[in-house]
Design a protein around this motif. Structure first.
Motif, mmCIF file in Angstrom:
data_model
loop_
_atom_site.group_PDB
_atom_site.id
_atom_site.type_symbol
_atom_site.label_atom_id
_atom_site.label_comp_id
_atom_site.label_asym_id
_atom_site.label_seq_id
_atom_site.Cartn_x
_atom_site.Cartn_y
_atom_site.Cartn_z
ATOM 1 N N PRO A 183 0.784 -1.237 0.000
ATOM 2 C CA PRO A 183 0.000 0.000 0.000
ATOM 3 C C PRO A 183 0.822 1.296 0.000
ATOM 4 N N GLN A 184 2.121 1.195 0.290
ATOM 5 C CA GLN A 184 2.956 2.396 0.214
ATOM 6 C C GLN A 184 3.386 2.683 -1.224
ATOM 7 N N ASP A 185 3.158 1.707 -2.125
ATOM 8 C CA ASP A 185 3.520 1.860 -3.537
ATOM 9 C C ASP A 185 2.272 2.080 -4.382
ATOM 10 N N CYS A 186 2.502 2.560 -5.597
ATOM 11 C CA CYS A 186 1.406 2.768 -6.540
ATOM 12 C C CYS A 186 1.543 1.827 -7.723
ATOM 13 N N SER A 187 0.416 1.551 -8.345
ATOM 14 C CA SER A 187 0.382 0.740 -9.558
ATOM 15 C C SER A 187 -0.330 1.515 -10.652
ATOM 16 N N LEU A 188 0.105 1.262 -11.863
ATOM 17 C CA LEU A 188 -0.544 1.804 -13.045
ATOM 18 C C LEU A 188 -1.400 0.685 -13.624
ATOM 19 N N SER A 189 -2.686 0.943 -13.796
ATOM 20 C CA SER A 189 -3.575 -0.022 -14.437
ATOM 21 C C SER A 189 -3.933 0.534 -15.800
ATOM 22 N N LEU A 190 -3.837 -0.321 -16.812
ATOM 23 C CA LEU A 190 -3.896 0.126 -18.198
ATOM 24 C C LEU A 190 -4.726 -0.833 -19.025
ATOM 25 N N ARG A 191 -5.515 -0.289 -19.943
ATOM 26 C CA ARG A 191 -6.289 -1.117 -20.880
ATOM 27 C C ARG A 191 -5.482 -1.255 -22.164
ATOM 28 N N SER A 192 -5.203 -2.509 -22.551
ATOM 29 C CA SER A 192 -4.494 -2.754 -23.804
ATOM 30 C C SER A 192 -5.410 -3.556 -24.717
ATOM 31 N N SER A 193 -4.957 -3.822 -25.923
ATOM 32 C CA SER A 193 -5.770 -4.596 -26.854
ATOM 33 C C SER A 193 -5.927 -6.038 -26.372
ATOM 34 N N GLN A 194 -5.004 -6.512 -25.546
ATOM 35 C CA GLN A 194 -5.073 -7.877 -25.035
ATOM 36 C C GLN A 194 -5.802 -7.980 -23.701
ATOM 37 N N GLY A 195 -6.158 -6.867 -23.112
ATOM 38 C CA GLY A 195 -6.821 -6.903 -21.806
ATOM 39 C C GLY A 195 -6.289 -5.814 -20.907
ATOM 40 N N PHE A 196 -5.825 -6.210 -19.719
ATOM 41 C CA PHE A 196 -5.401 -5.238 -18.720
ATOM 42 C C PHE A 196 -3.964 -5.504 -18.299
ATOM 43 N N GLU A 210 18.069 6.208 -5.392
ATOM 44 C CA GLU A 210 18.084 7.680 -5.339
ATOM 45 C C GLU A 210 16.677 8.245 -5.124
ATOM 46 N N ASN A 211 15.716 7.369 -4.806
ATOM 47 C CA ASN A 211 14.326 7.752 -4.563
ATOM 48 C C ASN A 211 13.618 8.290 -5.809
ATOM 49 N N GLN A 212 14.070 7.829 -6.968
ATOM 50 C CA GLN A 212 13.401 8.166 -8.226
ATOM 51 C C GLN A 212 12.436 7.031 -8.571
ATOM 52 N N LEU A 213 11.462 7.307 -9.436
ATOM 53 C CA LEU A 213 10.490 6.287 -9.828
ATOM 54 C C LEU A 213 10.790 5.759 -11.216
ATOM 55 N N PHE A 255 12.180 9.080 -12.811
ATOM 56 C CA PHE A 255 11.376 10.290 -12.721
ATOM 57 C C PHE A 255 11.244 10.689 -11.261
ATOM 58 N N ALA A 256 11.073 11.983 -11.026
ATOM 59 C CA ALA A 256 10.970 12.487 -9.662
ATOM 60 C C ALA A 256 9.623 12.171 -9.030
ATOM 61 N N SER A 257 8.566 12.021 -9.858
ATOM 62 C CA SER A 257 7.237 11.784 -9.308
ATOM 63 C C SER A 257 6.390 10.974 -10.287
ATOM 64 N N VAL A 258 5.298 10.396 -9.777
ATOM 65 C CA VAL A 258 4.361 9.661 -10.627
ATOM 66 C C VAL A 258 3.759 10.596 -11.690
ATOM 67 N N PRO A 259 3.301 11.817 -11.325
ATOM 68 C CA PRO A 259 2.760 12.694 -12.372
ATOM 69 C C PRO A 259 3.756 12.999 -13.492
ATOM 70 N N GLU A 260 5.029 13.162 -13.169
ATOM 71 C CA GLU A 260 6.032 13.405 -14.219
ATOM 72 C C GLU A 260 6.177 12.194 -15.129
ATOM 73 N N LEU A 261 6.163 11.007 -14.549
ATOM 74 C CA LEU A 261 6.266 9.783 -15.338
ATOM 75 C C LEU A 261 5.036 9.640 -16.246
ATOM 76 N N VAL A 262 3.844 9.858 -15.693
ATOM 77 C CA VAL A 262 2.613 9.747 -16.479
ATOM 78 C C VAL A 262 2.610 10.773 -17.610
ATOM 79 N N LEU A 263 3.021 11.998 -17.317
ATOM 80 C CA LEU A 263 3.085 13.022 -18.357
ATOM 81 C C LEU A 263 4.039 12.593 -19.472
#
Length: 153
Positions: free
Chosen positions: A73-86, A96-99, A108-116
């Motif tokens: 629960p201290q980590d985040c996951s990216l859930s994504l829809r692909s042509s094969q499913g999820f 270095e505390n980067q993602l 990346f310094a943060s999840v929003p930067e990675l998503v962008l």
């Protein structure tokens, strides 16, 4: 045959046609890298993998959301829809505390930067090489009683 609103003529040449720019906000416009993760509209907090799949099942390929990991629960996951499913991909932290996402993502310094970053580039993850994060699935529904909001085409 080309007189629909979907196509328009480019200035200067009656024979050249081009697609007009898409209307509405683009995925990158929905990612504010300065906003903390908790304030991002596509961050769903403690959402289970099954619930994420239920939300994404209503959406098209390239739709995504970020949630807290069920197993860590201290980590985040990216859930994504692909042509094969999820796909469910956990963000990992470097010393270095980067993602990073997968083995070939840059740090990346943060999840929003990675998503962008990956809203305009293909993901560096096996099984999702052709996908970018195109359609954020936001947490609030546009109207009461509506199903999970999916981006309009």
């Amino acid at each position: 045959q080309f007189d629909s609103a979907e196509w328009e003529r480019t200035p200067g040449s009656a024979k050249e046609l081009r697609r007009p720019p898409p209307r509405g906000p683009q995925a990158a416009e929905r990612v504010g890298p300065a906003l903390p993760l908790e304030k991002q509209p596509w961050f769903h907090g403690p959402l289970s993998r099954a619930d994420a799949e239920n939300l994404l099942s209503l959406c098209k390929e390239g739709s995504y959301l970020v949630r807290l990991s069920e197993t860590s629960p201290q980590d985040c996951s990216l859930s994504l829809r692909s042509s094969q499913g999820f796909l469910h991909l956990k963000f990992t932290r470097t010393r270095e505390n980067q993602l990073v996402l997968g083995q070939h993502s840059g740090p990346f310094a943060s999840v929003p930067e990675l998503v962008l970053h990956y809203s305009s580039r293909p993901l560096p993850v096996q099984g999702a090489e052709h996908l970018a994060l195109l359609y954020p699935v936001v947490t609030q529904s546009p109207c009461p009683g509506a199903p999970a909001p999916c981006p309009s085409p």
